[in-house]
Write an enzyme that holds these catalytic residues in place. Sequence first.
Site, PDB file in Angstrom:
ATOM      1  N   LYS A  70      11.709 -50.054   7.385  1.00  0.00           N
ATOM      2  CA  LYS A  70      12.192 -49.433   8.635  1.00  0.00           C
ATOM      3  C   LYS A  70      12.319 -47.922   8.474  1.00  0.00           C
ATOM      4  O   LYS A  70      11.751 -47.146   9.239  1.00  0.00           O
ATOM      5  CB  LYS A  70      13.571 -50.027   9.006  1.00  0.00           C
ATOM      6  CG  LYS A  70      14.309 -49.225  10.069  1.00  0.00           C
ATOM      7  CD  LYS A  70      15.639 -49.848  10.431  1.00  0.00           C
ATOM      8  CE  LYS A  70      16.806 -49.460   9.566  1.00  0.00           C
ATOM      9  NZ  LYS A  70      17.369 -48.115   9.805  1.00  0.00           N
ATOM     10  N   ASN A  71      13.052 -47.510   7.440  1.00  0.00           N
ATOM     11  CA  ASN A  71      13.312 -46.075   7.277  1.00  0.00           C
ATOM     12  C   ASN A  71      12.091 -45.322   6.763  1.00  0.00           C
ATOM     13  O   ASN A  71      12.078 -44.092   6.754  1.00  0.00           O
ATOM     14  CB  ASN A  71      14.520 -45.855   6.357  1.00  0.00           C
ATOM     15  CG  ASN A  71      15.811 -46.306   7.027  1.00  0.00           C
ATOM     16  OD1 ASN A  71      15.830 -46.538   8.241  1.00  0.00           O
ATOM     17  ND2 ASN A  71      16.883 -46.459   6.256  1.00  0.00           N
TER      18      ASN A  71
ATOM     19  N   ARG B  54      20.086 -42.880  15.911  1.00  0.00           N
ATOM     20  CA  ARG B  54      20.103 -41.519  15.369  1.00  0.00           C
ATOM     21  C   ARG B  54      18.730 -41.021  14.947  1.00  0.00           C
ATOM     22  O   ARG B  54      18.447 -39.828  15.002  1.00  0.00           O
ATOM     23  CB  ARG B  54      20.961 -41.467  14.113  1.00  0.00           C
ATOM     24  CG  ARG B  54      22.382 -41.636  14.280  1.00  0.00           C
ATOM     25  CD  ARG B  54      23.024 -41.478  12.927  1.00  0.00           C
ATOM     26  NE  ARG B  54      22.761 -40.189  12.323  1.00  0.00           N
ATOM     27  CZ  ARG B  54      23.397 -39.080  12.627  1.00  0.00           C
ATOM     28  NH1 ARG B  54      24.343 -39.076  13.515  1.00  0.00           N
ATOM     29  NH2 ARG B  54      23.077 -37.956  12.030  1.00  0.00           N
TER      30      ARG B  54
ATOM     31  N   CYS C 151      28.720 -42.552  14.620  1.00  0.00           N
ATOM     32  CA  CYS C 151      28.200 -43.914  14.620  1.00  0.00           C
ATOM     33  C   CYS C 151      29.361 -44.866  14.360  1.00  0.00           C
ATOM     34  O   CYS C 151      30.515 -44.452  14.315  1.00  0.00           O
ATOM     35  CB  CYS C 151      27.103 -44.074  13.596  1.00  0.00           C
ATOM     36  SG  CYS C 151      27.680 -44.024  11.924  1.00  0.00           S
TER      37      CYS C 151
ATOM     38  N   ARG D 154      28.590 -38.241  11.866  1.00  0.00           N
ATOM     39  CA  ARG D 154      27.380 -37.974  11.080  1.00  0.00           C
ATOM     40  C   ARG D 154      26.761 -36.671  11.592  1.00  0.00           C
ATOM     41  O   ARG D 154      26.005 -36.663  12.555  1.00  0.00           O
ATOM     42  CB  ARG D 154      26.408 -39.154  11.175  1.00  0.00           C
ATOM     43  CG  ARG D 154      26.903 -40.345  10.361  1.00  0.00           C
ATOM     44  CD  ARG D 154      26.051 -41.552  10.498  1.00  0.00           C
ATOM     45  NE  ARG D 154      24.737 -41.435   9.907  1.00  0.00           N
ATOM     46  CZ  ARG D 154      23.815 -42.395  10.004  1.00  0.00           C
ATOM     47  NH1 ARG D 154      24.094 -43.512  10.637  1.00  0.00           N
ATOM     48  NH2 ARG D 154      22.635 -42.250   9.467  1.00  0.00           N
TER      49      ARG D 154
ATOM     50  N   ASP E  15      23.064 -47.950   1.616  1.00  0.00           N
ATOM     51  CA  ASP E  15      22.588 -49.023   2.492  1.00  0.00           C
ATOM     52  C   ASP E  15      22.685 -50.408   1.845  1.00  0.00           C
ATOM     53  O   ASP E  15      22.400 -51.420   2.498  1.00  0.00           O
ATOM     54  CB  ASP E  15      21.136 -48.758   2.941  1.00  0.00           C
ATOM     55  CG  ASP E  15      21.054 -47.574   3.890  1.00  0.00           C
ATOM     56  OD1 ASP E  15      22.098 -47.174   4.432  1.00  0.00           O
ATOM     57  OD2 ASP E  15      19.948 -47.041   4.080  1.00  0.00           O
TER      58      ASP E  15
ATOM     59  N   ARG F  63      18.169 -54.778  14.393  1.00  0.00           N
ATOM     60  CA  ARG F  63      17.689 -53.400  14.339  1.00  0.00           C
ATOM     61  C   ARG F  63      16.912 -53.146  13.057  1.00  0.00           C
ATOM     62  O   ARG F  63      16.007 -52.320  13.032  1.00  0.00           O
ATOM     63  CB  ARG F  63      18.863 -52.421  14.367  1.00  0.00           C
ATOM     64  CG  ARG F  63      19.695 -52.518  15.594  1.00  0.00           C
ATOM     65  CD  ARG F  63      20.749 -51.464  15.566  1.00  0.00           C
ATOM     66  NE  ARG F  63      20.108 -50.156  15.409  1.00  0.00           N
ATOM     67  CZ  ARG F  63      20.748 -49.011  15.411  1.00  0.00           C
ATOM     68  NH1 ARG F  63      22.029 -48.985  15.541  1.00  0.00           N
ATOM     69  NH2 ARG F  63      20.095 -47.884  15.271  1.00  0.00           N
TER      70      ARG F  63
HETATM   71  N1  EPU Z   1      24.854 -34.792   6.382  1.00  0.00           N
HETATM   72  C1  EPU Z   1      25.437 -33.603   6.720  1.00  0.00           C
HETATM   73  N2  EPU Z   1      24.761 -32.796   7.579  1.00  0.00           N
HETATM   74  C2  EPU Z   1      23.546 -33.120   8.089  1.00  0.00           C
HETATM   75  C3  EPU Z   1      22.953 -34.327   7.726  1.00  0.00           C
HETATM   76  C4  EPU Z   1      23.635 -35.166   6.862  1.00  0.00           C
HETATM   77  O1  EPU Z   1      26.536 -33.276   6.267  1.00  0.00           O
HETATM   78  O2  EPU Z   1      22.978 -32.321   8.868  1.00  0.00           O
HETATM   79  C5  EPU Z   1      25.565 -35.684   5.443  1.00  0.00           C
HETATM   80  C6  EPU Z   1      25.898 -37.053   6.043  1.00  0.00           C
HETATM   81  O3  EPU Z   1      27.101 -37.005   6.772  1.00  0.00           O
HETATM   82  C7  EPU Z   1      25.968 -37.918   4.815  1.00  0.00           C
HETATM   83  C8  EPU Z   1      24.890 -37.323   3.896  1.00  0.00           C
HETATM   84  O4  EPU Z   1      24.659 -35.994   4.389  1.00  0.00           O
HETATM   85  O5  EPU Z   1      27.218 -37.750   4.193  1.00  0.00           O
HETATM   86  C9  EPU Z   1      23.597 -38.076   3.863  1.00  0.00           C
HETATM   87  O6  EPU Z   1      23.131 -38.340   5.180  1.00  0.00           O
HETATM   88  P1  EPU Z   1      21.579 -38.391   5.509  1.00  0.00           P
HETATM   89  O7  EPU Z   1      21.244 -37.230   6.356  1.00  0.00           O
HETATM   90  O8  EPU Z   1      20.826 -38.567   4.234  1.00  0.00           O
HETATM   91  O9  EPU Z   1      21.468 -39.705   6.380  1.00  0.00           O
HETATM   92  P2  EPU Z   1      20.444 -39.980   7.548  1.00  0.00           P
HETATM   93  O10 EPU Z   1      19.162 -39.283   7.299  1.00  0.00           O
HETATM   94  O11 EPU Z   1      21.111 -39.793   8.859  1.00  0.00           O
HETATM   95  C10 EPU Z   1      19.284 -42.020   6.404  1.00  0.00           C
HETATM   96  C11 EPU Z   1      19.048 -43.471   6.718  1.00  0.00           C
HETATM   97  C12 EPU Z   1      20.368 -44.220   6.632  1.00  0.00           C
HETATM   98  C13 EPU Z   1      20.933 -44.053   5.221  1.00  0.00           C
HETATM   99  C14 EPU Z   1      21.090 -42.563   4.886  1.00  0.00           C
HETATM  100  C15 EPU Z   1      21.538 -42.309   3.466  1.00  0.00           C
HETATM  101  C16 EPU Z   1      17.181 -43.458   8.227  1.00  0.00           C
HETATM  102  C17 EPU Z   1      16.662 -43.629   9.619  1.00  0.00           C
HETATM  103  N3  EPU Z   1      18.489 -43.585   8.068  1.00  0.00           N
HETATM  104  O12 EPU Z   1      20.211 -41.546   7.380  1.00  0.00           O
HETATM  105  O13 EPU Z   1      20.031 -45.582   6.841  1.00  0.00           O
HETATM  106  O14 EPU Z   1      22.192 -44.678   5.135  1.00  0.00           O
HETATM  107  O15 EPU Z   1      19.814 -41.904   5.077  1.00  0.00           O
HETATM  108  O16 EPU Z   1      20.636 -42.833   2.553  1.00  0.00           O
HETATM  109  O17 EPU Z   1      16.403 -43.239   7.295  1.00  0.00           O
HETATM  110  C18 EPU Z   1      20.419 -47.802   7.511  1.00  0.00           C
HETATM  111  O18 EPU Z   1      19.207 -48.011   7.375  1.00  0.00           O
HETATM  112  O19 EPU Z   1      21.271 -48.716   7.662  1.00  0.00           O
HETATM  113  C19 EPU Z   1      20.905 -46.422   7.493  1.00  0.00           C
HETATM  114  C20 EPU Z   1      22.077 -46.065   8.004  1.00  0.00           C
END
Ligand code: EPU
Length: 427
Positions: A22-23, A92, A116, A121, A303, A395
Amino acid sequence: MDKFVIRGGKKLSGSIVISGSKNGTLPLMAAALLTRGVTVLRNTPYLRDIQTLSNVLRVVGARVYGGARTVRIDTRHCNHFEAPYDLVKTMRASFYMLGPLLARYGRVRVSLPGGCAWGPRPVDLHLKGLEALGANVTVAHGYVEATAKRLTGGVFKFDKVSVGATANVVMAATLARGVTRLINTAQEPEITFLVQVLNKMGARIRHTRDGVEIRGVDRLRPVNVSVIPDRIEAGTFIAATTLCGGKITLKNCPSAHLGSTIEAFEKAGAKIQVRKNSLTVEGPAKVRPLEIATAPYPGFPTDLQAQMMALLSVAGGTSIITDTIYPDRFTHVPELNRLGANIRLQGNAAVILGVKALSGAQVMATDLRASAALVIAGLKAGGETHLSRVYHIDRGYEKIEEKFRALGASVKRTMDGPVEPAVPADA
Ligand code: EPU
């Protein structure tokens, strides 16, 4: 609304095929916007999140044709540069539209995704990264607007590792004028795969000691690629077998992408054998307690935190799980306790006192990975577990109940009631 009725207590046996990631798929769908033509993604999972992003792409004028295994994205008619609140709020990952649309068309308007199910986030790193490439970014009335005649190469250091911000800024930098150096980028397999695919599209990205370097090009071309298998789905089935016992084989398993996951489940007692394209896991007679913290790749993934907690709930001793990525990602704790677990929270850590047995109860899915944890806990619990709101699980897991049934488990999907509420944006 669908629910699962799970009759626990059976060991798992047999084999299943792991679906496409998915990701891994979601950023590629957005990356198609960097090209003009038809991008073909194969081995895609049939999931609600993929359908949601397809709808966001349709809003900007892309034509998206999808089957269960292949998604085709035709970007020749894109003429609208906005990802609206109604769609972004449900997922997101729609925020992935930001970098590609800005890079290709010079302007974009994307709704802020908001928090969320388990807390805030932020998206500050996405925005700062694009500003470092010369974008003019404003945030007003819940929308991010960004413009740039043409982005220009720059240097940006992420002060926190972010999968999404890395993907957005890398995608944007591929079409910038000049060289971009990004430092402290995410190393998750989905990011490495995105970089490979962008290079196949004609981008010039190379990994450096501390990040990536991108030489901007004038245009990218559409590609036809097969998506990597889903390491979190694989980890979920490893967790289930470690908890329930038995022996299963995962085919098309991305063992090389599991980072420290294999080691963590082995410490909990699983016997894992890795072969070229498959992995066999055998559950222990008794789960061993563990102290573990989530971390960016190759660390233990957030995850899989909830699924790991489900199995440690019956370990022979006390375990501690700390989530360093999302300090509030614990909505599964009260639900696991309903099944008889003994878990209490201390800040961003959960202290899990192993109990002798879990017993069936009525529980509620609150987000994607929490739901997966409740399914596997229900498979271990004596008696019947009723898990409501399984739309969360749809999802991110393709036909999870059918896959568990193929392994000998008893999981039935039934209707719970007529009304389906809005889905919070937890992935
Ligand atoms: N963060 C910030 N600022 C930002 C972006 C992120 O402070 O602008 C922080 C977040 O709050 C968090 C950390 O950085 O503490 C990591 O967040 P990240 O940006 O890596 O998460 P994401 O890209 O929104 C993806 C996956 C998530 C997974 C996270 C962490 C996708 C679509 N989503 O989210 O997947 O938990 O990376 O590995 O790839 C899931 O599949 O269930 C899921 C939530």
